[in-house]
Enzyme design. Structure first.
Site, PDB file in Angstrom:
ATOM      1  CG  HIS A 297      21.037   2.298  -1.233  1.00  0.00           C
ATOM      2  ND1 HIS A 297      22.271   2.700  -1.671  1.00  0.00           N
ATOM      3  CD2 HIS A 297      21.088   0.942  -1.106  1.00  0.00           C
ATOM      4  CE1 HIS A 297      23.046   1.629  -1.812  1.00  0.00           C
ATOM      5  NE2 HIS A 297      22.353   0.560  -1.476  1.00  0.00           N
TER       6      HIS A 297
ATOM      7  CD  GLU B 280      19.483  -5.921   1.643  1.00  0.00           C
ATOM      8  OE1 GLU B 280      19.004  -7.048   1.439  1.00  0.00           O
ATOM      9  OE2 GLU B 280      20.696  -5.682   1.618  1.00  0.00           O
TER      10      GLU B 280
HETATM   11  N1  ACO Z   1      13.017   4.957   7.331  1.00  0.00           N
HETATM   12  C1  ACO Z   1      12.787   6.136   7.916  1.00  0.00           C
HETATM   13  N2  ACO Z   1      13.603   7.183   7.815  1.00  0.00           N
HETATM   14  C2  ACO Z   1      14.705   7.014   7.090  1.00  0.00           C
HETATM   15  C3  ACO Z   1      15.009   5.809   6.447  1.00  0.00           C
HETATM   16  C4  ACO Z   1      14.111   4.752   6.590  1.00  0.00           C
HETATM   17  N3  ACO Z   1      14.322   3.576   6.021  1.00  0.00           N
HETATM   18  N4  ACO Z   1      16.185   5.939   5.785  1.00  0.00           N
HETATM   19  C5  ACO Z   1      16.611   7.179   6.023  1.00  0.00           C
HETATM   20  N5  ACO Z   1      15.724   7.826   6.809  1.00  0.00           N
HETATM   21  C6  ACO Z   1      15.792   9.209   7.263  1.00  0.00           C
HETATM   22  C7  ACO Z   1      16.624   9.323   8.513  1.00  0.00           C
HETATM   23  O1  ACO Z   1      15.852   9.170   9.681  1.00  0.00           O
HETATM   24  C8  ACO Z   1      17.146  10.720   8.388  1.00  0.00           C
HETATM   25  O2  ACO Z   1      16.092  11.629   8.698  1.00  0.00           O
HETATM   26  P1  ACO Z   1      16.368  12.988   9.509  1.00  0.00           P
HETATM   27  O3  ACO Z   1      17.373  13.750   8.703  1.00  0.00           O
HETATM   28  O4  ACO Z   1      15.014  13.604   9.583  1.00  0.00           O
HETATM   29  O5  ACO Z   1      16.921  12.533  10.814  1.00  0.00           O
HETATM   30  C9  ACO Z   1      17.395  10.838   6.909  1.00  0.00           C
HETATM   31  O6  ACO Z   1      16.499   9.958   6.267  1.00  0.00           O
HETATM   32  C10 ACO Z   1      18.824  10.528   6.481  1.00  0.00           C
HETATM   33  O7  ACO Z   1      19.271   9.367   7.135  1.00  0.00           O
HETATM   34  P2  ACO Z   1      20.735   8.789   6.874  1.00  0.00           P
HETATM   35  O8  ACO Z   1      20.938   7.562   7.717  1.00  0.00           O
HETATM   36  O9  ACO Z   1      21.735   9.875   7.002  1.00  0.00           O
HETATM   37  O10 ACO Z   1      20.601   8.424   5.363  1.00  0.00           O
HETATM   38  P3  ACO Z   1      21.454   7.458   4.517  1.00  0.00           P
HETATM   39  O11 ACO Z   1      21.064   7.687   3.134  1.00  0.00           O
HETATM   40  O12 ACO Z   1      22.869   7.553   4.836  1.00  0.00           O
HETATM   41  O13 ACO Z   1      20.913   6.019   5.020  1.00  0.00           O
HETATM   42  C11 ACO Z   1      20.396   3.760   5.100  1.00  0.00           C
HETATM   43  C12 ACO Z   1      20.959   4.895   4.275  1.00  0.00           C
HETATM   44  C13 ACO Z   1      21.344   3.437   6.261  1.00  0.00           C
HETATM   45  C14 ACO Z   1      20.269   2.511   4.209  1.00  0.00           C
HETATM   46  C15 ACO Z   1      19.002   4.151   5.638  1.00  0.00           C
HETATM   47  O14 ACO Z   1      18.175   4.535   4.575  1.00  0.00           O
HETATM   48  C16 ACO Z   1      18.352   3.061   6.457  1.00  0.00           C
HETATM   49  O15 ACO Z   1      18.661   2.909   7.639  1.00  0.00           O
HETATM   50  N6  ACO Z   1      17.400   2.251   5.847  1.00  0.00           N
HETATM   51  C17 ACO Z   1      16.746   1.202   6.569  1.00  0.00           C
HETATM   52  C18 ACO Z   1      17.612  -0.057   6.660  1.00  0.00           C
HETATM   53  C19 ACO Z   1      17.765  -0.749   5.305  1.00  0.00           C
HETATM   54  O16 ACO Z   1      16.846  -0.903   4.532  1.00  0.00           O
HETATM   55  N7  ACO Z   1      19.024  -1.190   5.029  1.00  0.00           N
HETATM   56  C20 ACO Z   1      19.395  -1.853   3.771  1.00  0.00           C
HETATM   57  C21 ACO Z   1      20.022  -0.879   2.821  1.00  0.00           C
HETATM   58  S1  ACO Z   1      20.354  -1.577   1.234  1.00  0.00           S
HETATM   59  C22 ACO Z   1      21.847  -2.302   1.381  1.00  0.00           C
HETATM   60  O17 ACO Z   1      22.583  -2.033   2.275  1.00  0.00           O
HETATM   61  C23 ACO Z   1      22.283  -3.309   0.346  1.00  0.00           C
END
Ligand code: ACO
Length: 356
Positions: free
Chosen positions: A246, A301
């Site tokens: 998140h 979610e």
């Molecule tokens: N699965 C695998 N790896 C992940 C995930 C995930 N769900 N979430 C983050 N990471 C990893 C990224 O690959 C990245 O790794 P790296 O640095 O080795 O490349 C690192 O964690 C940071 O990623 P960011 O996108 O910068 O992290 P952020 O905290 O900004 O991301 C987000 C938040 C967009 C929700 C992300 O966790 C994600 O894409 N999750 C999956 C989609 C999801 O569940 N969305 C619903 C969110 S809840 C809501 O919006 C109400």
């Protein structure tokens, strides 16, 4: 200039506090886990709206008034069924919402909230070519949603699950749809318009559309035995595991905990609850192994998806059902904004050409 407004404080609110570092969501002084475990949608409506309407009645009377508003909404929305048949579910819900009236009083507020639920239920039936089911003024909001969608009386455990979902998503700080509702309310356009605008913002996949992909992921994993391999391959390919991580919550998403607890009260044989709980453990274990530097916990979610699936709600209606809960917060924020007597009017920096 900050195009996502991340660092801009645009409102003072008594309604909810989102603390991403502590993994906390407080709604009017109460933890979200406590609200999800003990309150109905009408309780939360009262909690959020208290102080914003001079004539707000006690919860029992508010429940009846909301039921009457659903009946009024149905009598309007049923007249446009042929139009709703020609549109996608989200567009159809948006179209049906436009029948709500404007005003800033309690009846306008109740009408707006009722329209979101009745529009969602009617569109759910219309999209499957099923007969419409009338709302009942004597049922609670959550129970009537399930009844209007399925035509069947839901068990108390499913009604409790639906209530927990609606109250868990009722308010969440200054998210995109809530901000949108406040901007519209600040122009004195009326509560109906503010709620329609909030819904239009929610309808975008970046805001209200994430639970569908969680179910796609569970479909693809298929069996518990396959989960470990599937997750390892997905992470090796650089894919995101849906329903985890998140942007704001850096420790845990408290809404995921609230919904997990709510879903644990529903029999594991309904929907894919048992399967989802086992897969969640495997996903967390795999994320710890493969992404040791990150805290990637379950987000709202994941359990939204499995809970709404257990309630037998179609994926195409998930965002509409999200709106049923969030409309409580849109109205409260709109009233709070109206009380400031200030139209929202930020500045922009002109970067176009100058006159020659
Ligand atoms: N699965 C695998 N790896 C992940 C995930 C995930 N769900 N979430 C983050 N990471 C990893 C990224 O690959 C990245 O790794 P790296 O640095 O080795 O490349 C690192 O964690 C940071 O990623 P960011 O996108 O910068 O992290 P952020 O905290 O900004 O991301 C987000 C938040 C967009 C929700 C992300 O966790 C994600 O894409 N999750 C999956 C989609 C999801 O569940 N969305 C619903 C969110 S809840 C809501 O919006 C109400």
């Amino acid at each position: 200039m900050d195009s996502g407004l991340e660092n801009v404080i645009a409102a003072e609110t008594v309604l909810s506090r989102v603390d991403g570092q502590k993994g906390e969501l407080v709604v009017r002084g109460r933890e979200i886990e406590d609200i999800a475990a003990s309150m109905t949608f009408e309780d939360v409506l009262h909690l959020l709206w208290d102080g914003f309407f001079d004539d707000l009645p006690a919860v029992d009377a508010l429940t009846v008034r909301l039921g009457e508003a659903r009946v009024r909404a149905f009598s309007k929305i049923k007249t446009i069924v042929p139009v709703l048949k020609r549109e996608s579910s989200l567009e159809a819900i948006r179209t049906a919402l436009s029948l709500t009236s404007d005003g800033n009083d309690l009846d306008s507020a109740l009408d707006a909230v009722a329209h979101v639920l009745v529009a969602t239920a009617v569109v759910g039936r219309v999209s499957k070519n099923q007969e419409l089911i009338e709302p009942s003024a004597t049922r609670g909001h959550a129970e009537d949603l399930i009844y209007m969608l399925s035509g069947k009386k839901a068990s108390p455990e499913l009604v409790a699950g639906a209530n927990s979902y609606l109250v868990t998503v009722a308010d969440h700080g200054l998210n995109a749809s809530t901000f949108t509702a406040r901007v519209v309310a600040s122009t004195q356009a009326g509560l109906g318009s503010a709620v329609i605008a909030g819904f239009c913002a929610l309808k975008g996949p970046l805001h209200g559309g994430a639970p569908g992909p969680v179910l796609d992921m569970l479909d693809s994993i298929g069996t518990v035995e396959n989960a470990k391999n599937w997750c390892e391959n997905a992470l090796e390919n650089g894919d995101r595991l849906m329903g985890f991580g998140h942007r704001v919550y850096k420790i845990k998403d408290p809404r995921a905990d609230a919904l997990k607890t709510a879903s644990s009260k529903i029999s594991g044989s309904i929907g894919r609850l048992n399967f989802a709980r086992q897969v969640e453990e495997i996903i967390i274990e795999t994320l710890v192994e493969k992404k040791p530097d990150r805290v990637l916990e379950t987000n709202v979610e994941y359990y939204t998806a499995v809970l709404l699936e257990a309630l037998n709600i179609d994926r195409s209606l998930f965002t509409g059902v999200f709106g049923c809960g969030r409309s409580a917060g849109w109205v409260a924020h709109s009233k709070e904004q109206i009380a400031t007597r200030r139209i929202v009017r930020p500045k922009s920096v002109y970067v176009g050409p100058n006159p020659s």
